[in-house]
Every structure is written in structure tokens, then in C-alpha cells.
Design a protein around this motif. Structure first.
Motif, PDB file in Angstrom:
ATOM      1  N   ALA A 155     -10.053  81.308  59.944  1.00  0.00           N
ATOM      2  CA  ALA A 155      -9.482  80.636  58.774  1.00  0.00           C
ATOM      3  C   ALA A 155      -9.732  79.138  58.811  1.00  0.00           C
ATOM      4  O   ALA A 155      -9.780  78.483  57.768  1.00  0.00           O
ATOM      5  N   ALA A 160      -8.637  77.961  53.085  1.00  0.00           N
ATOM      6  CA  ALA A 160      -8.269  79.376  53.090  1.00  0.00           C
ATOM      7  C   ALA A 160      -6.942  79.594  52.361  1.00  0.00           C
ATOM      8  O   ALA A 160      -5.906  79.801  53.000  1.00  0.00           O
ATOM      9  N   ALA A 167      -4.778  77.105  58.015  1.00  0.00           N
ATOM     10  CA  ALA A 167      -6.220  76.951  58.217  1.00  0.00           C
ATOM     11  C   ALA A 167      -6.557  75.538  58.662  1.00  0.00           C
ATOM     12  O   ALA A 167      -7.387  75.334  59.560  1.00  0.00           O
ATOM     13  N   SER A 265      -7.662  86.796  52.323  1.00  0.00           N
ATOM     14  CA  SER A 265      -6.262  86.485  52.594  1.00  0.00           C
ATOM     15  C   SER A 265      -5.338  86.892  51.462  1.00  0.00           C
ATOM     16  O   SER A 265      -4.132  86.653  51.531  1.00  0.00           O
TER      17      SER A 265
END
Length: 274
Positions: A155, A160, A167, A265
């Protein structure tokens, strides 16, 4: 015969590892999942352990199952008091390896997050590894042997959403570890960034609706990190995750890499340690 580098044992296997990185190791975030896997594998290599996490019960249970000496320390590394408790627990012990694994991942749109959540992510994911490095690296350098592993994440290779702050903190950890690796080359002290993809931990199971392709077990990730220590600045566990890292960081345009991570995500549903 060529002499071995300072602090590095010519003895192979667990004995050589313990001579190089022992006799004590400190594992942050050791109560379950990846931290517990590090603890088990380090104990199998003969290292005594300082196990750190906020919850005392799973720490004590883990310590009781390990074949070497293990001291559980219930402490929140995101606070100054927690960091102080850890350094006090380590006083008088020769800590030859630190695994900075504790992390917090606030999930959601940045504008909707409580600022306390984002501050905690910075304190635990960035400040804690930094403070541990400040405290433990100088004695290692004086002994000319030791190691530091900073757990990071794919990440952190690009933005992200909806884990933007997490991240960003993982990017900090990767870059810090790589810089320290370069600074300390030739000193006998090794530093490694372990850039993991999805890891099958209880936290991941509670946060994602389904496992990502290429998800690794905690034991696989810990083993990859320990194998990689002393052999370079960064390790990405798993062939699939290494390919993903190469695509995200080298092949895709930045905008596309962010979009890919956002889709990956999208089904993350709640905050928790990472």
C-alpha cells in the motif's frame, strides 16, 4: 581464508543466526498474526524475546508456549509512556534484533476520519519505529552486529484510498529502512524493509470481505523477512506480490497504480492494526 565481516558468524543455521542477531530480540505487535509468527520463528532460532503489544493476555499465552525465555510487555507503542516501558524492559539485555511490526490502519475517507485516528497511525507506524531505531541501533553499532526489520506494505508504493494515511505511513517505513540499510552497510548491523502484500491475519479477516489473490500466511511472511535480513534493503514476500510490486511501482503510470490500489482496497470495511 577471507575473514567474515565484523559481527557475522561463520556458523550456519540457527546457531549462526543467534550469534549474529541475539541473544535477545524485541518483537513489536507480537500478540497475534505476523508478530506471533516472528516470535515463534525467532525462538526456534534460539533467541530470547521481549514481546510487545497492548493486550497482556495473548502475550502471556504466547510467551508460555515458546522454547526460549520470553518477557511479555503490555505497552502501547503509539504513546511516549508505552515506548518508555519497552526501553525499560530491555534495560540490561543485549537486544540484537528489533522487529517493528506494530501498526494501525484507519480506514475511510480522510475527511470523515477522526483526527485522533490519523495521529495515532503516524505515532504508531512512523514515530515508534523511529524511536526504536534511535534507542537500539547505537548499541548494535558498538557491538558491530545486530538487525532491524521494519514491516511495510505494498500500500505504501502509491496512494491507496481508503487507507491513504496508512499507506503514507508505510511509505515512510520503507524509505527509512532502505536509507538505514545504506548508511549501515559494512558495520555488521543489517536493516530490512519487509514490504508485504495481503497477509492472512485475524485483522485482515475482519476487515476484508474476501482474501486477495496471493495472500500469504504470517509464517510465510516472517520466514521471508528473516531469510532476507542481511541480503539487501527490501524483501517482498511471495512471487505474486513481487510481480504486483513491480507493476505498481515501475510499469503502470502513477494514476493507474493509484486506481488499481483503490480497487484492491474497496472492500476493506473497518479500522484496525495492519
Amino acid at each position: 581464508m577471507t575473514a567474515a565481516p565484523a559481527g557475522r558468524s561463520r556458523v550456519g543455521g540457527a546457531a549462526g543466526f543467534a550469534a549474529r542477531y541475539g541473544p535477545w530480540a524485541l518483537v513489536a505487535g507480537a500478540s497475534e498474526g505476523l508478530g506471533a509468527a516472528f516470535a515463534r520463528q525467532l525462538a526456534e532460532r534460539g533467541l530470547n524475546l521481549i514481546l510487545v503489544a497492548r493486550r497482556s493476555e495473548p502475550l502471556a499465552e504466547l510467551a508460555g508456549r515458546l522454547p526460549t525465555r520470553a518477557e511479555p510487555v503490555a505497552a502501547d507503542l503509539g504513546t511516549a509512556d508505552g515506548l518508555r516501558r519497552v526501553t525499560e524492559a530491555a534495560r540490561g539485555r543485549e537486544v540484537g534484533l528489533v522487529v517493528a511490526n506494530a501498526a494501525y490502519a484507519p480506514i475511510g475517507r480522510f475527511a470523515d476520519l477522526d483526527p485522533e485516528q490519523t495521529r495515532r497511525a503516524v505515532d504508531l507506524n512512523c514515530r515508534a519505529p523511529l524511536e526504536l531505531a534511535h534507542h537500539f541501533l547505537p548499541p548494535m553499532l558498538a557491538r558491530r552486529r545486530g538487525g532491524l526489520i521494519i514491516m511495510s506494505s505494498l500500500a505504501g508504493l502509491q496512494g491507496a484510498p481508503p487507507i491513504s494515511v496508512y499507506a503514507a505511513t508505510k511509505a515512510f517505513g520503507t524509505i527509512l529502512a532502505e536509507g538505514l540499510w545504506a548508511e549501515l552497510r559494512g558495520t555488521g548491523v543489517d536493516v530490512l524493509a519487509c514490504v508485504a502484500g495481503a497477509v492472512a491475519t485475524p485483522n485482515l479477516a475482519g476487515a476484508k470481505g474476501r482474501p486477495a489473490p496471493g495472500t500469504r500466511t504470517p509464517d510465510q511472511v516472517a520466514a521471508a523477512a528473516l531469510r532476507g535480513l542481511g541480503h539487501g534493503p527490501r524483501v517482498v514476500p511471495g512471487l505474486g506480490m513481487r510481480l504486483s510490486a513491480a507493476v505498481l511501482s515501475r510499469l503502470l503510470p502513477r494514476r493507474a497504480a493509484i486506481s488499481v490500489m483503490a480497487r484492491a482496497s474497496a472492500d476493506v470495511t473497518g479500522p484496525g492494526p495492519g
